[in-house]
Each structure stands twice: as C-alpha cells, then as structure tokens.
Design a protein around this motif. Structure first.
Motif, PDB file in Angstrom:
ATOM      1  N   UNK A 174       1.049  -1.306  -0.204  1.00 58.00           N
ATOM      2  CA  UNK A 174       0.042  -0.212   0.170  1.00 58.00           C
ATOM      3  C   UNK A 174       0.784   0.897   0.292  1.00 58.00           C
ATOM      4  N   UNK A 175       1.629   1.682  -1.413  1.00 57.05           N
ATOM      5  CA  UNK A 175       2.255   2.842  -1.455  1.00 57.05           C
ATOM      6  C   UNK A 175       1.600   3.853  -1.003  1.00 57.05           C
ATOM      7  N   UNK A 209       3.361  -0.399 -10.038  1.00 56.70           N
ATOM      8  CA  UNK A 209       3.754   0.947  -8.713  1.00 56.70           C
ATOM      9  C   UNK A 209       2.902   2.185  -9.334  1.00 56.70           C
ATOM     10  N   UNK A 210       2.546   2.197  -9.480  1.00 52.80           N
ATOM     11  CA  UNK A 210       1.746   3.990  -9.539  1.00 52.80           C
ATOM     12  C   UNK A 210       0.362   3.689  -9.674  1.00 52.80           C
ATOM     13  N   UNK A 211      -0.049   2.123 -10.137  1.00 56.61           N
ATOM     14  CA  UNK A 211      -1.344   2.518  -9.659  1.00 56.61           C
ATOM     15  C   UNK A 211      -1.392   2.077  -8.488  1.00 56.61           C
ATOM     16  N   UNK A 214      -0.951   6.821  -5.022  1.00 55.07           N
ATOM     17  CA  UNK A 214      -2.398   7.945  -4.855  1.00 55.07           C
ATOM     18  C   UNK A 214      -2.042   8.788  -6.055  1.00 55.07           C
ATOM     19  N   UNK A 215      -3.359   8.178  -6.650  1.00 51.79           N
ATOM     20  CA  UNK A 215      -3.037   8.426  -7.950  1.00 51.79           C
ATOM     21  C   UNK A 215      -3.243  10.139  -8.999  1.00 51.79           C
ATOM     22  N   UNK A 216      -3.861  10.595  -7.766  1.00 52.79           N
ATOM     23  CA  UNK A 216      -3.975  12.083  -7.614  1.00 52.79           C
ATOM     24  C   UNK A 216      -2.470  12.850  -7.399  1.00 52.79           C
ATOM     25  N   UNK A 217      -1.386  12.146  -6.656  1.00 51.94           N
ATOM     26  CA  UNK A 217      -0.256  12.720  -6.592  1.00 51.94           C
ATOM     27  C   UNK A 217       0.973  12.196  -6.434  1.00 51.94           C
ATOM     28  N   UNK A 218       1.279  11.325  -8.049  1.00 53.17           N
ATOM     29  CA  UNK A 218       2.066   9.970  -7.609  1.00 53.17           C
ATOM     30  C   UNK A 218       3.318  11.021  -7.395  1.00 53.17           C
ATOM     31  N   UNK A 219       3.992   9.752  -6.425  1.00 52.19           N
ATOM     32  CA  UNK A 219       5.770  10.421  -5.369  1.00 52.19           C
ATOM     33  C   UNK A 219       6.652   9.298  -6.151  1.00 52.19           C
ATOM     34  N   UNK A 220       7.803  10.009  -6.914  1.00 57.29           N
ATOM     35  CA  UNK A 220       9.107   9.419  -7.131  1.00 57.29           C
ATOM     36  C   UNK A 220       9.406   8.823  -6.176  1.00 57.29           C
ATOM     37  N   UNK A 247      -3.758  -0.889 -17.088  1.00 55.92           N
ATOM     38  CA  UNK A 247      -4.740  -1.129 -16.460  1.00 55.92           C
ATOM     39  C   UNK A 247      -4.236   0.155 -15.437  1.00 55.92           C
ATOM     40  N   UNK A 248      -2.784   0.231 -15.722  1.00 56.35           N
ATOM     41  CA  UNK A 248      -1.640   1.712 -15.085  1.00 56.35           C
ATOM     42  C   UNK A 248      -2.882   2.750 -15.924  1.00 56.35           C
TER      43      UNK A 248
END
Length: 287
Positions: A174-175, A209-211, A214-220, A247-248
């Motif tokens: 759960x990133x 990993x992007x999914x 947080x979809x609204x704030x993808x954070x490296x 899916x991504x």
C-alpha cells in the motif's frame, strides 16, 4: 558503440471489453478501461519508448482465453511470450501442460490468487501438485498475491526451489498509505527479503507501482523505497520492468512508469539498466 540490447516490457494485458464480466472491477477510477485494449495501441507505446516487445499476461481465469492470446501472438511479433492460464488444481493438469508444451510462445502460467478467499490457497495440496509439474516443461509461474498473502508465497517458493517464479507488482504494498518507518512496510520488506533468499529462481517484477500510489499525486519519493527493497533483496539480475498496461492507464500514460523507474536507475550501471529493462525478462521467460 554499445551492442544493441533487447528491451522487454515484462507485464501487460489485452482484452475485448465485456460489460458483464469486466464492470465488476472497472470502477472507482478504472472506468476508462471499459473498451477493447489491443496490440496496435500498446505497440505504439513500445516503439515510442524503444521497447522491442512485451510479455502478455493472463487476466481471466479461464483456459478458453488462451486461444485469444495465441491468436494475437500469431499476428503481432511484438508479443514475445504469453503467460497463460491453466487449471493447476485439476486432475488433468499434466495433460494440459503436455499440450501447451507444444506451443513455444507460451512461457508459463499465472493464477490470480489475490482474488481467492480460501486461506492459504497456494499451499493447498492440489494447487501445489500443479506447481510441482511446471518445471518439467520449463514453464514459469507468475505469483499474483496481495501483501497479506506474501507469507504463503514465501512458503511456496521454499517448497519448489527449482521452479522459476516471478512476483508480480511487488505483492501490492500500500504505497499510498504506508510509511517506511511503519510496521506494515517493515513486515513487507522482511517478506520480500525472505522470498528472494529462498531460491535463485525467484524474480520480482517492478510493475504496477503507479497504481499502488496516490493517483492524484504520484510521488517518486514514495515509490523509491519499494524499488530499493526489491533491488536490495533480489539484485539487479532478478528484477524486471513491467508497465502493467493498460491497467496503469488509470493513473497516467505509458511514459510515466518508464520515467519513474528510469529515474531510480539513473545512478546505477548501464549493465544494470539493461538487465532491468530487458535482459532479465529474456532470461526468465526464455525468449
């Protein structure tokens, strides 16, 4: 001049959209996936990002879907391998494996264990019997489990050290909500380490990993620690990039996943980059 290296996307899907079966999960942001997802669209993305091809991974737990995959693979050379579905718990599993062994494009199989409600599903005697047959044909097995099922995955690979396994999507940590100092992250990190130690035949896909963020704030900065755990556990010779297309697309375009992983790899060697973006997938799936 550096020798040309094959680049492979190790994890993607194709489907004909079916409102009866697909709408059950294509919601809460996934609605844009409610359409046919076919090779021509992905191939454009592969070419734009200098990939030579991809591994098509099953998305339906029905052996009939394999004919759809094989038809696509016969038409599109960019499909370098198919991870299909077979009833591993069935009495006729050897018969079916004998059949698929005659089809070189089929590299292995996957079962969507994440959706199974039965506790310890992949440690069931019937399931393990099916797994025990795969190595006889050099078939791979993609492990699709949730973080809650990762303990079982560790035990599974320990039982079959000669079987080629690859963990999909980092076991879906759960990133978005975990903190690297928290108990959930630490438990996941421990299990990833145990999984990697059980056998040199276990790999890990840096996929999906992007999914998981947080979809609204993808954070490296939030994704980076998960890459570090995987690389520290498996090394650069047992991890591979997977786009998880389409899916991504719920989160961003194809380039987003490539860019995030490329940023992580920017400080390592060219050999390691080549491994992650292609060589490891070629070796694992015997392309």
């Amino acid at each position: 001049m550096r020798q040309s290296i094959v680049k492979i996307d190790s994890h993607q899907h194709f489907w004909h959209y079916n409102s009866v079966t697909d709408d059950s999960w294509m919601k809460n942001g996934y609605e844009l996936l409610r359409r046919d997802m076919l090779p021509a669209e992905l191939i454009d993305n592969l070419k734009q990002n200098s990939f030579d091809g991809s591994i098509l991974v099953q998305h339906v737990s029905d052996e009939a879907i394999n004919n759809f995959y094989l038809d696509l693979a016969a038409k599109y050379s960019a499909i370098k391998g198919v991870v299909a579905w077979v009833g591993l718990r069935e009495d006729n599993v050897c018969q079916r494996l004998n059949y698929y062994a005659q089809i070189p494009i089929i590299k292995g199989f996957r079962h969507m264990v994440e959706f199974e409600l039965q506790a310890h599903y992949i440690l069931d005697d019937k399931f393990c019997n099916g797994i025990s047959k795969l190595a006889d044909y050099n078939f791979t097995y993609d492990i699709l489990v949730t973080n809650q099922q990762l303990d079982d995955a560790v035990n599974l690979v320990a039982m079959f050290p000669k079987q080629k396994f690859v963990l999909d999507h980092l076991a879906k940590p759960d990133i978005k909500n975990w903190h690297v100092s928290g108990s959930e992250f630490k438990a996941w990190e421990r299990n990833i380490g145990l999984l990697a130690q059980k056998s040199h035949n276990v790999y890990c896909k840096l996929s999906g990993f992007t999914v998981l963020d947080d979809w609204k704030n993808i954070s490296y900065s939030k994704i980076q620690p998960y890459f570090e755990v995987a690389v520290n556990a498996f090394g650069y010779d047992r991890v591979m990039f997977g786009s998880d297309w389409p899916v991504s697309l719920a989160v961003g375009n194809y380039e987003l996943a490539v860019a995030i992983l490329s940023r992580f790899l920017a400080t390592t060697t060219q050999q390691n980059i080549d491994n992650v973006f292609g060589i490891n997938a070629v070796n694992f799936y015997s392309i």
